[in-house]
Design an enzyme around this catalytic site. Structure first.
Site: not given
Ligand SMILES: NC(=O)c1ccc[n+]([C@@H]2O[C@H](COP(=O)([O-])OP(=O)(O)OC[C@H]3O[C@@H](n4cnc5c(N)ncnc54)[C@H](O)[C@@H]3O)[C@@H](O)[C@H]2O)c1
Length: 332
Positions: A159, A187
């Site tokens: 952000d 966030h």
């Molecule tokens: N804070 C921020 O600014 C911000 C920005 C973008 C995305 N995000 C968040 O980041 C996260 C990941 O995003 P992404 O695009 O990589 O998603 P994605 O779906 O491509 O990948 C997430 C991965 O996490 C794995 N996973 C699920 N449960 C798990 C567990 N218990 N232990 C280990 N791994 C596990 C899934 O199998 C998957 O491979 C999401 O929650 C998204 O909302 C946060």
């Protein structure tokens, strides 16, 4: 030769991790001379995909990488780690109630908190990226009581970077010329991107961003909304959530935690509130922080307008409600 540091990335088979692990390995975050042991955690059904990521990392042939461990076992993944990128989380699926999402994430972050408590170094620095990032970080810390609360954080650097980028586009300067933008709070779309204390260097002269922009209406409305909604806009365009920019921001956050902030400048991080700026203690709230010797301190004494105070109150109230709902799930 410097001892390797142990770095874990969860959600390692996902799209953010795909950009992040390369950045970790090639020295962007912990320095160009810091050897790395990389631990990659994902869930069992993703182990095949994760093997593909491991193969690609091997094929990058990066000399800093001393070992790569891919696992579905948190007890292995968190063993002796110095830094933890908590990217994996339960995504919101169609028709899923907020309560169910919170419940699923409480389950994940409770188990991972317990593993961190038992296996990680007590000095581990943890950033939670997986949403709802602030509340997930609180739950993680709750279940890792042997590790100082100050070692847990959540990411609002994306952000901050988005806010800096908007100002840089508006003024036609590169983003490094803009300092001390603040993200306050959650966030989420209630976050408050604040440029009241930000400066910009234009033609060698440092001036307040507000004086350079000369458009209070833009700063109070369009600018805030653009930053708050940027994630949703990226999803609309890409049909996938921000990944490259999220990985870059996670790297920036951890880099500054290890290397420190420059001079009087600050960065924004979600950290445990100590009551600063009237925010309830115990919430994971994004504040401006300065970092020295791997310890952050919340920047104190910044003036808040009535407008700003209202924005802080709103995002703090949302965080409090979210945390209370998550804690109620912990009781089960
Ligand atoms: N804070 C921020 O600014 C911000 C920005 C973008 C995305 N995000 C968040 O980041 C996260 C990941 O995003 P992404 O695009 O990589 O998603 P994605 O779906 O491509 O990948 C997430 C991965 O996490 C794995 N996973 C699920 N449960 C798990 C567990 N218990 N232990 C280990 N791994 C596990 C899934 O199998 C998957 O491979 C999401 O929650 C998204 O909302 C946060």
């Amino acid at each position: 030769m410097t001892e390797p540091i142990r770095v874990v990335v969860t959600g390692a088979a996902g799209q953010i991790a795909y950009s992040l692990v390369y950045s970790v390995c090639k020295g962007d975050i912990f320095g160009p001379n810091q050897p790395i042991v990389l631990l990659l955690l994902d869930i069992t059904p993703m182990m095949g995909v994760l093997q593909g990521v491991v193969m690609e990392l091997q094929d990058c042939a990066i000399p800093l990488v001393k070992d790569i461990v891919a696992t579905d076992d948190p007890n292995v993944a968190f063993k002796d780690v110095d830094a933890a990128f908590m990217v994996g989380a339960m995504p919101r699926k169609d028709g899923m109630e907020r309560k169910d999402l919170l419940k699923a994430n409480v389950r994940i972050f409770k188990a991972q908190g317990q593993a961190i408590d038992k296996f990680a170094k007590k000095s581990v620095k943890v950033i939670v990226v997986g949403n709802p990032a602030n509340t997930n970080a609180c739950i993680l810390s709750k279940y890792a009581p042997s590790i100082p609360k100050e070692n847990f954080s959540c990411m609002t650097r994306l952000d901050q970077n988005r806010a800096q980028a908007q100002i840089s586009l508006k003024l036609g300067v590169t983003s490094d010329k803009i300092k001390n933008v603040i993200i306050w709070g959650n966030h989420s779309s209630t976050q408050y991107p604040d440029v009241a204390h930000a400066t910009v260097e234009i033609q060698g002269k440092v001036v307040p961003v507000a004086d350079a922009i000369k458009d209070d209406n833009y700063l109070k409305n369009e600018f805030i909304k653009t930053v708050q909604q940027r994630g949703a806009e990226v999803i609309k365009a890409r049909k996938l959530s921000s990944a490259m920019s999220a990985a870059k921001a996670a790297g920036d956050h951890m880099h500054d935690w290890f290397a420190g902030t420059q001079g009087d400048n600050w960065v924004s991080m979600g950290v445990i509130s100590d009551g600063s700026y009237g925010v309830k203690a115990g919430l994971m709230f994004s504040y401006p922080v300065r970092i020295k010797n791997r310890n952050y301190s919340i920047v104190q004494g910044l003036s808040l307008s009535e407008f700003a105070q209202q924005k802080l109150d709103l995002t703090a109230a949302e965080l409090d409600e979210e945390l209370q709902a998550a804690l109620a799930e912990c009781a089960d």
